[in-house]
Design an enzyme around this catalytic site. Sequence first.
Site, PDB file in Angstrom:
ATOM      1  N   LYS A 105     -10.505  -7.214   7.070  1.00  0.00           N
ATOM      2  CA  LYS A 105      -9.573  -6.831   8.131  1.00  0.00           C
ATOM      3  C   LYS A 105     -10.119  -7.374   9.435  1.00  0.00           C
ATOM      4  O   LYS A 105     -11.173  -6.928   9.901  1.00  0.00           O
ATOM      5  CB  LYS A 105      -9.482  -5.301   8.243  1.00  0.00           C
ATOM      6  CG  LYS A 105      -8.652  -4.629   7.182  1.00  0.00           C
ATOM      7  CD  LYS A 105      -8.561  -3.138   7.445  1.00  0.00           C
ATOM      8  CE  LYS A 105      -7.847  -2.457   6.299  1.00  0.00           C
ATOM      9  NZ  LYS A 105      -7.950  -0.990   6.391  1.00  0.00           N
TER      10      LYS A 105
ATOM     11  N   SER B  22       0.856  -1.183   0.000  1.00  0.00           N
ATOM     12  CA  SER B  22       0.000   0.000   0.000  1.00  0.00           C
ATOM     13  C   SER B  22       0.896   1.238   0.000  1.00  0.00           C
ATOM     14  O   SER B  22       1.752   1.382   0.871  1.00  0.00           O
ATOM     15  CB  SER B  22      -0.884  -0.030   1.256  1.00  0.00           C
ATOM     16  OG  SER B  22      -1.671   1.127   1.356  1.00  0.00           O
TER      17      SER B  22
ATOM     18  N   GLU C 217     -11.118   0.788  -3.944  1.00  0.00           N
ATOM     19  CA  GLU C 217     -11.461   0.449  -2.563  1.00  0.00           C
ATOM     20  C   GLU C 217     -12.085   1.662  -1.864  1.00  0.00           C
ATOM     21  O   GLU C 217     -11.492   2.749  -1.854  1.00  0.00           O
ATOM     22  CB  GLU C 217     -10.174   0.010  -1.850  1.00  0.00           C
ATOM     23  CG  GLU C 217     -10.321  -0.389  -0.401  1.00  0.00           C
ATOM     24  CD  GLU C 217      -8.972  -0.823   0.212  1.00  0.00           C
ATOM     25  OE1 GLU C 217      -7.990  -1.001  -0.542  1.00  0.00           O
ATOM     26  OE2 GLU C 217      -8.912  -0.966   1.440  1.00  0.00           O
TER      27      GLU C 217
ATOM     28  N   LYS D 288      -2.927   5.012  -2.597  1.00  0.00           N
ATOM     29  CA  LYS D 288      -3.910   5.804  -1.873  1.00  0.00           C
ATOM     30  C   LYS D 288      -4.270   7.001  -2.753  1.00  0.00           C
ATOM     31  O   LYS D 288      -3.375   7.639  -3.336  1.00  0.00           O
ATOM     32  CB  LYS D 288      -3.310   6.288  -0.554  1.00  0.00           C
ATOM     33  CG  LYS D 288      -3.046   5.159   0.434  1.00  0.00           C
ATOM     34  CD  LYS D 288      -4.359   4.557   0.937  1.00  0.00           C
ATOM     35  CE  LYS D 288      -4.115   3.651   2.124  1.00  0.00           C
ATOM     36  NZ  LYS D 288      -5.393   3.120   2.665  1.00  0.00           N
TER      37      LYS D 288
ATOM     38  N   GLY E  27      -4.643  -4.490   5.599  1.00  0.00           N
ATOM     39  CA  GLY E  27      -3.631  -4.288   6.628  1.00  0.00           C
ATOM     40  C   GLY E  27      -3.945  -3.051   7.446  1.00  0.00           C
ATOM     41  O   GLY E  27      -4.690  -2.170   6.998  1.00  0.00           O
TER      42      GLY E  27
HETATM   43  O1  OSB Z   1      -7.502   1.590   4.216  1.00  0.00           O
HETATM   44  O2  OSB Z   1      -6.421  -0.162   3.866  1.00  0.00           O
HETATM   45  C1  OSB Z   1      -6.555   0.888   4.483  1.00  0.00           C
HETATM   46  C2  OSB Z   1      -3.563   1.340   6.753  1.00  0.00           C
HETATM   47  C3  OSB Z   1      -4.135   1.943   7.842  1.00  0.00           C
HETATM   48  C4  OSB Z   1      -5.472   2.227   7.834  1.00  0.00           C
HETATM   49  C5  OSB Z   1      -6.235   1.913   6.708  1.00  0.00           C
HETATM   50  C6  OSB Z   1      -5.664   1.291   5.605  1.00  0.00           C
HETATM   51  C7  OSB Z   1      -4.301   1.041   5.626  1.00  0.00           C
HETATM   52  C8  OSB Z   1      -3.650   0.435   4.478  1.00  0.00           C
HETATM   53  C9  OSB Z   1      -2.884  -0.824   4.677  1.00  0.00           C
HETATM   54  O3  OSB Z   1      -3.719   0.880   3.348  1.00  0.00           O
HETATM   55  C10 OSB Z   1      -1.439  -0.631   4.837  1.00  0.00           C
HETATM   56  C11 OSB Z   1      -0.773  -1.869   5.372  1.00  0.00           C
HETATM   57  O4  OSB Z   1      -1.030  -2.266   6.520  1.00  0.00           O
HETATM   58  O5  OSB Z   1       0.041  -2.456   4.647  1.00  0.00           O
HETATM   59 MG    MG Z   2      -8.621   0.569   2.786  1.00  0.00          MG
END
Ligand code: OSB
Ligand code: MG
Length: 369
Positions: A263, A135, A214, A163, A291
């Site tokens: 999750k 990510s 997403e 993101k 994650g």
């Molecule tokens: O939206 O998937 C998400 C991390 C913290 C809070 C929300 C998200 C994320 C990530 C995952 O994008 C990152 C990771 O743990 O590898």
């Molecule tokens: Mg997400």
Amino acid sequence: MRFERLELRRIGLELVVPFRTSFGTELHRDILLVHVTTDVGDGWGECVAMSAPFYSSEFVDGADLVIRQHLWPMLTAAGDVRAADVAGVLEPVHGHPMAKAALEMAILDAELRAAGTTFHELLGTDRSTIPSGVSVGIFDDLDDLLAQVQGYVDDGYARIKLKIEPGWDLEPVRLVRDLIGPDMPLQVDANTAYNRTDLDHLCRLDEYDLLLIEQPLPEEDLLGHAQLAQRSSTPVCLDESIVSLQTAADAIDLGAAEIVNIKPGRVGGYLAARRIHDLCLARGIPVWCGGMVETGIGRAANAALATLPGFLLPGDISAASRFYARDIVTDPITVTDGTVTVPDAPGLGFELDHDFLDSITTSTDVIDA
Ligand code: OSB
Ligand code: MG
């Protein structure tokens, strides 16, 4: 098993690079670990609540408090409890899935260790590796983004997730697609940053051949996600909206979730996560493991979960080094040829590096049962 004591351990860890999403930037993590001692042995869980309630309503101080004041007293009052009973015992408490999940994790870890069983054995799976995705946060500068992405491509990741937010979407996605080529799996995550007036705009992402988009819209907006799914050729995947088996079933029936990000913390634990997986598998909805920037505790359990057959897409289970210079476990997750090796040790599959853990501990509280 019978509970003897609960240790609430807070640790501080710096991220190797700031992680910016549409809801904020993280540089320093304040993580709550839950250590349960029982008559059959002990186990550890990791609470995935972040410092502030920007991803969901939970936050680490709130999770700490609800565990002490409500969840732990309910568990100890219940007497003989197995991991499979935890969600039922805690059911009278509304919400707080991340706090509940952390306790269930620790109890599951203790139970599995006592039985000499791995988590993937409990799940009944035997895959030894799973594909690893990464990510990638938002940057001030497109060149910085491209440099980060190139680094992850060089590391061998099986897919890239970008993101996005309004003002950081079409252009970064186009440039990254150009950089990585047409065959590298690419997806985007908006963390609820758009609304229903943006559907036409979001459909413009269709030309970049994304695996999925997403959670573009607010978590309550299942209908808006269903409308986007109708109009867009990019599959719509839900993260924040999926808080239970019920919301997963309803989102699928509404056409709001063509893919589901699972999750465990968001749905109240690994056992609930498994049930959501089973539902999605039965309905033909692909899932992948999300994650929450976990340490090696959470990542070990996530890797085992992702061996279930419905996990058809690479998860956000990146190498420990993606976020942390040093992990709190002795065998941190690494990525080789785009895959992660599923842990094979009894329990959730990690061993703690106690010296390092102690060195980053900011507080320890022990509550006897
Ligand atoms: O939206 O998937 C998400 C991390 C913290 C809070 C929300 C998200 C994320 C990530 C995952 O994008 C990152 C990771 O743990 O590898
Ligand atoms: Mg997400």
